[in-house]
Design a protein around this motif. Structure first.
Motif, PDB file in Angstrom:
ATOM      1  N   ALA A 188       0.830  -1.202   0.000  1.00  0.00           N
ATOM      2  CA  ALA A 188       0.000   0.000   0.000  1.00  0.00           C
ATOM      3  C   ALA A 188       0.867   1.256   0.000  1.00  0.00           C
ATOM      4  O   ALA A 188       0.514   2.264  -0.625  1.00  0.00           O
ATOM      5  CB  ALA A 188      -0.922  -0.018   1.220  1.00  0.00           C
TER       6      ALA A 188
ATOM      7  N   GLU B 281      -3.925  13.194  -5.156  1.00  0.00           N
ATOM      8  CA  GLU B 281      -5.006  12.219  -5.119  1.00  0.00           C
ATOM      9  C   GLU B 281      -5.125  11.618  -3.723  1.00  0.00           C
ATOM     10  O   GLU B 281      -4.139  11.195  -3.132  1.00  0.00           O
ATOM     11  CB  GLU B 281      -4.751  11.113  -6.140  1.00  0.00           C
ATOM     12  CG  GLU B 281      -5.845  10.059  -6.201  1.00  0.00           C
ATOM     13  CD  GLU B 281      -5.591   9.041  -7.294  1.00  0.00           C
ATOM     14  OE1 GLU B 281      -5.913   9.326  -8.463  1.00  0.00           O
ATOM     15  OE2 GLU B 281      -5.032   7.971  -6.974  1.00  0.00           O
ATOM     16  N   TRP B 282      -6.349  11.578  -3.208  1.00  0.00           N
ATOM     17  CA  TRP B 282      -6.572  10.990  -1.898  1.00  0.00           C
ATOM     18  C   TRP B 282      -6.492   9.471  -1.977  1.00  0.00           C
ATOM     19  O   TRP B 282      -7.007   8.867  -2.909  1.00  0.00           O
ATOM     20  CB  TRP B 282      -7.943  11.387  -1.352  1.00  0.00           C
ATOM     21  CG  TRP B 282      -8.039  12.805  -0.893  1.00  0.00           C
ATOM     22  CD1 TRP B 282      -8.599  13.849  -1.555  1.00  0.00           C
ATOM     23  CD2 TRP B 282      -7.564  13.326   0.356  1.00  0.00           C
ATOM     24  NE1 TRP B 282      -8.507  14.997  -0.826  1.00  0.00           N
ATOM     25  CE2 TRP B 282      -7.875  14.710   0.366  1.00  0.00           C
ATOM     26  CE3 TRP B 282      -6.907  12.783   1.450  1.00  0.00           C
ATOM     27  CZ2 TRP B 282      -7.556  15.541   1.433  1.00  0.00           C
ATOM     28  CZ3 TRP B 282      -6.581  13.602   2.523  1.00  0.00           C
ATOM     29  CH2 TRP B 282      -6.908  14.965   2.510  1.00  0.00           C
ATOM     30  N   HIS B 283      -5.832   8.865  -0.978  1.00  0.00           N
ATOM     31  CA  HIS B 283      -5.743   7.412  -0.865  1.00  0.00           C
ATOM     32  C   HIS B 283      -6.337   7.006   0.472  1.00  0.00           C
ATOM     33  O   HIS B 283      -5.955   7.551   1.506  1.00  0.00           O
ATOM     34  CB  HIS B 283      -4.287   6.931  -0.933  1.00  0.00           C
ATOM     35  CG  HIS B 283      -3.649   7.088  -2.269  1.00  0.00           C
ATOM     36  ND1 HIS B 283      -3.381   6.026  -3.108  1.00  0.00           N
ATOM     37  CD2 HIS B 283      -3.239   8.207  -2.927  1.00  0.00           C
ATOM     38  CE1 HIS B 283      -2.821   6.480  -4.217  1.00  0.00           C
ATOM     39  NE2 HIS B 283      -2.718   7.787  -4.127  1.00  0.00           N
ATOM     40  N   GLU B 284      -7.249   6.054   0.454  1.00  0.00           N
ATOM     41  CA  GLU B 284      -7.750   5.507   1.708  1.00  0.00           C
ATOM     42  C   GLU B 284      -6.795   4.431   2.189  1.00  0.00           C
ATOM     43  O   GLU B 284      -6.540   3.453   1.482  1.00  0.00           O
ATOM     44  CB  GLU B 284      -9.151   4.920   1.528  1.00  0.00           C
ATOM     45  CG  GLU B 284      -9.758   4.435   2.839  1.00  0.00           C
ATOM     46  CD  GLU B 284     -11.186   3.956   2.688  1.00  0.00           C
ATOM     47  OE1 GLU B 284     -11.658   3.230   3.586  1.00  0.00           O
ATOM     48  OE2 GLU B 284     -11.826   4.300   1.665  1.00  0.00           O
ATOM     49  N   LEU B 285      -6.244   4.611   3.374  1.00  0.00           N
ATOM     50  CA  LEU B 285      -5.217   3.719   3.890  1.00  0.00           C
ATOM     51  C   LEU B 285      -5.830   2.567   4.664  1.00  0.00           C
ATOM     52  O   LEU B 285      -6.858   2.730   5.335  1.00  0.00           O
ATOM     53  CB  LEU B 285      -4.266   4.488   4.816  1.00  0.00           C
ATOM     54  CG  LEU B 285      -3.581   5.730   4.241  1.00  0.00           C
ATOM     55  CD1 LEU B 285      -2.649   6.323   5.297  1.00  0.00           C
ATOM     56  CD2 LEU B 285      -2.827   5.414   2.971  1.00  0.00           C
TER      57      LEU B 285
ATOM     58  N   GLY C  21       1.396   6.887  -6.850  1.00  0.00           N
ATOM     59  CA  GLY C  21       0.132   7.458  -7.299  1.00  0.00           C
ATOM     60  C   GLY C  21       0.266   8.915  -7.698  1.00  0.00           C
ATOM     61  O   GLY C  21       1.280   9.574  -7.441  1.00  0.00           O
TER      62      GLY C  21
ATOM     63  N   ARG D 168      -7.726   8.903   5.141  1.00  0.00           N
ATOM     64  CA  ARG D 168      -7.302   9.291   3.792  1.00  0.00           C
ATOM     65  C   ARG D 168      -6.053  10.153   3.863  1.00  0.00           C
ATOM     66  O   ARG D 168      -5.926  11.025   4.730  1.00  0.00           O
ATOM     67  CB  ARG D 168      -8.410  10.038   3.058  1.00  0.00           C
ATOM     68  CG  ARG D 168      -9.651   9.195   2.764  1.00  0.00           C
ATOM     69  CD  ARG D 168     -10.580   9.910   1.796  1.00  0.00           C
ATOM     70  NE  ARG D 168     -10.863  11.265   2.256  1.00  0.00           N
ATOM     71  CZ  ARG D 168     -11.222  12.264   1.443  1.00  0.00           C
ATOM     72  NH1 ARG D 168     -11.307  12.062   0.142  1.00  0.00           N
ATOM     73  NH2 ARG D 168     -11.486  13.461   1.940  1.00  0.00           N
TER      74      ARG D 168
ATOM     75  N   ARG E 258      -3.028  12.233   1.282  1.00  0.00           N
ATOM     76  CA  ARG E 258      -2.561  12.651  -0.041  1.00  0.00           C
ATOM     77  C   ARG E 258      -1.291  13.463   0.105  1.00  0.00           C
ATOM     78  O   ARG E 258      -1.013  14.030   1.170  1.00  0.00           O
ATOM     79  CB  ARG E 258      -3.623  13.442  -0.794  1.00  0.00           C
ATOM     80  CG  ARG E 258      -3.968  14.806  -0.224  1.00  0.00           C
ATOM     81  CD  ARG E 258      -4.934  15.509  -1.145  1.00  0.00           C
ATOM     82  NE  ARG E 258      -5.387  16.794  -0.609  1.00  0.00           N
ATOM     83  CZ  ARG E 258      -6.172  17.636  -1.278  1.00  0.00           C
ATOM     84  NH1 ARG E 258      -6.590  17.330  -2.504  1.00  0.00           N
ATOM     85  NH2 ARG E 258      -6.547  18.778  -0.740  1.00  0.00           N
TER      86      ARG E 258
ATOM     87  N   GLU F  77       2.148   1.796  -3.564  1.00  0.00           N
ATOM     88  CA  GLU F  77       1.059   2.291  -4.405  1.00  0.00           C
ATOM     89  C   GLU F  77       0.782   3.765  -4.135  1.00  0.00           C
ATOM     90  O   GLU F  77       0.519   4.540  -5.063  1.00  0.00           O
ATOM     91  CB  GLU F  77      -0.200   1.456  -4.157  1.00  0.00           C
ATOM     92  CG  GLU F  77      -0.093   0.025  -4.694  1.00  0.00           C
ATOM     93  CD  GLU F  77      -1.315  -0.796  -4.395  1.00  0.00           C
ATOM     94  OE1 GLU F  77      -2.259  -0.246  -3.765  1.00  0.00           O
ATOM     95  OE2 GLU F  77      -1.353  -1.979  -4.785  1.00  0.00           O
ATOM     96  N   PHE F  78       0.871   4.169  -2.863  1.00  0.00           N
ATOM     97  CA  PHE F  78       0.698   5.586  -2.547  1.00  0.00           C
ATOM     98  C   PHE F  78       1.824   6.412  -3.165  1.00  0.00           C
ATOM     99  O   PHE F  78       1.577   7.456  -3.786  1.00  0.00           O
ATOM    100  CB  PHE F  78       0.670   5.793  -1.029  1.00  0.00           C
ATOM    101  CG  PHE F  78       0.615   7.235  -0.627  1.00  0.00           C
ATOM    102  CD1 PHE F  78      -0.589   7.906  -0.583  1.00  0.00           C
ATOM    103  CD2 PHE F  78       1.779   7.932  -0.298  1.00  0.00           C
ATOM    104  CE1 PHE F  78      -0.654   9.252  -0.223  1.00  0.00           C
ATOM    105  CE2 PHE F  78       1.729   9.271   0.063  1.00  0.00           C
ATOM    106  CZ  PHE F  78       0.509   9.933   0.102  1.00  0.00           C
TER     107      PHE F  78
END
Length: 334
Positions: free
Chosen positions: A74, A85-89, A81, A159, A161, A77-78
């Motif tokens: 994860a 862009e917001w990523h939900e962890l 990215g 989230r 970013r 991927e963050f």
């Protein structure tokens, strides 16, 4: 005749009452995060295999969430990215980020989870050591995109970013979190007397079968250093040490893997080790890194101000080893 320096003993100021221990001591171990893990616990041999499977599972989860060496994690991927862009962890990842950002702010960036570009630049990331040392321009460029304030984190929705091309590197906190997570897993399986160790970072709970605590030596110095050994009872405590042993030799000096976020270069402040005792191994891990970056004067002042139990060892000159203890650790000495 050789004089052996005495061993000092540090005991937690608050001790819990433990029930009589009737089970034997069990020992299980394995590999994770490029290092070893071990768990000693008071319980039955039949429980060992169940616990091993559970521990391996939680450690694999930490790796899949927070390893910069795994392209499918994860964290990777963050980092790969799009900006903004917001990523939900995942839940554990979010827990670590919340603590990382808290300590980054508290330490004014001496601990910084966005140092991935500089870690890679100096050869301490997945790509390994570069063929040549980075130039001043390279350092300035990468330092310019790093900084924990370039992250936005919404803890309520988990989230995160990034607002620059910074890359997360959680190696200064994830291992400590893994120690805490393994200890939590043991409690969930009814184990309340245990010692957990991952790559030299430890947490202890309860007592050994003979009723004695889990004794751990803090970075035992050589007999010739003149600094007496310091032994700690890990009774409801965790311990993490950051040092300069990892790194490589550069022009005129050893290049530590600990990078100063302010300069973008490996620390060169006479620090040898920083050790922190805390109820959370995750916090101890990050605080130890921050103290290494701060140096001995600022580090012990920070530890004093924040009531951290800390031991700082540094070179008084090019050879002699010196030590400073924070008041919170000094109060634990028997």
């Amino acid at each position: 005749m050789t004089t052996v320096a005495p061993t000092r003993v540090a005991i937690p100021l608050q001790l819990s009452r433990a029930a009589p221990l009737l089970a034997p001591l069990q020992d299980i171990a394995g590999r994770t995060m490029g290092t070893s893990w071990s768990v000693k616990f008071v319980g039955s041999a039949a429980a060992a295999q169940t616990l091993r499977r559970a521990i391996v599972g939680v450690l694999e989860r930490v790796v899949m969430q927070m390893s910069p060496w795994d392209a499918g994690s994860a964290l990777s991927e963050f980092n790969d990215g799009p900006l903004g862009e917001w990523h939900e962890l995942p839940r554990e990842f979010a827990t670590v980020m919340a603590e990382a950002l808290r300590i980054a702010g508290e330490s004014d960036g001496a601990f910084d989870p966005t140092m991935g570009p500089l870690v890679d630049l100096w050869g301490f990331g997945p790509q390994g050591r570069p063929p040549a040392l980075p130039s001043a321009a390279d350092i300035a460029q990468q330092r310019g995109i790093c900084g924990w304030r370039r992250l936005e984190f919404d803890a309520s929705s988990r989230r995160l970013r990034r607002l620059s091309a910074c890359r997360l590197d959680l190696n200064g906190i994830a291992k400590g979190f893994a120690v805490d997570l393994v200890m939590t897993t043991l409690r969930q399986h009814g184990i309340h007397h245990a010692l957990v160790e991952i790559g030299g970072e430890l947490a202890g709970a309860g007592l050994k079968p003979d009723g004695t605590p889990w004794w751990v030596d803090i970075d035992r110095p050589s007999a010739s250093s003149g600094v007496p050994a310091l032994r700690v009872a890990l009774h409801g405590l965790a311990i993490a040490t950051s040092g300069c042993e990892r790194g490589y030799d550069g022009p005129g000096r050893h290049l530590s893997h600990t990078i100063d976020p302010r300069s973008g270069v490996p620390i060169d402040n006479a620090m040898v080790t920083a050790t922190v005792l805390h109820q959370s191994c995750m916090a101890a891990d990050a605080y130890a890194t921050a103290l290494m970056v701060m140096g001995f004067d600022a580090g012990i002042a920070f530890a004093t101000r924040h009531k951290l139990a800390a031991a700082i060892r540094f070179h008084r000159d090019t050879i002699a080893l010196d030590e400073r203890l924070s008041p919170a650790l000094q109060a634990m000495l028997d």
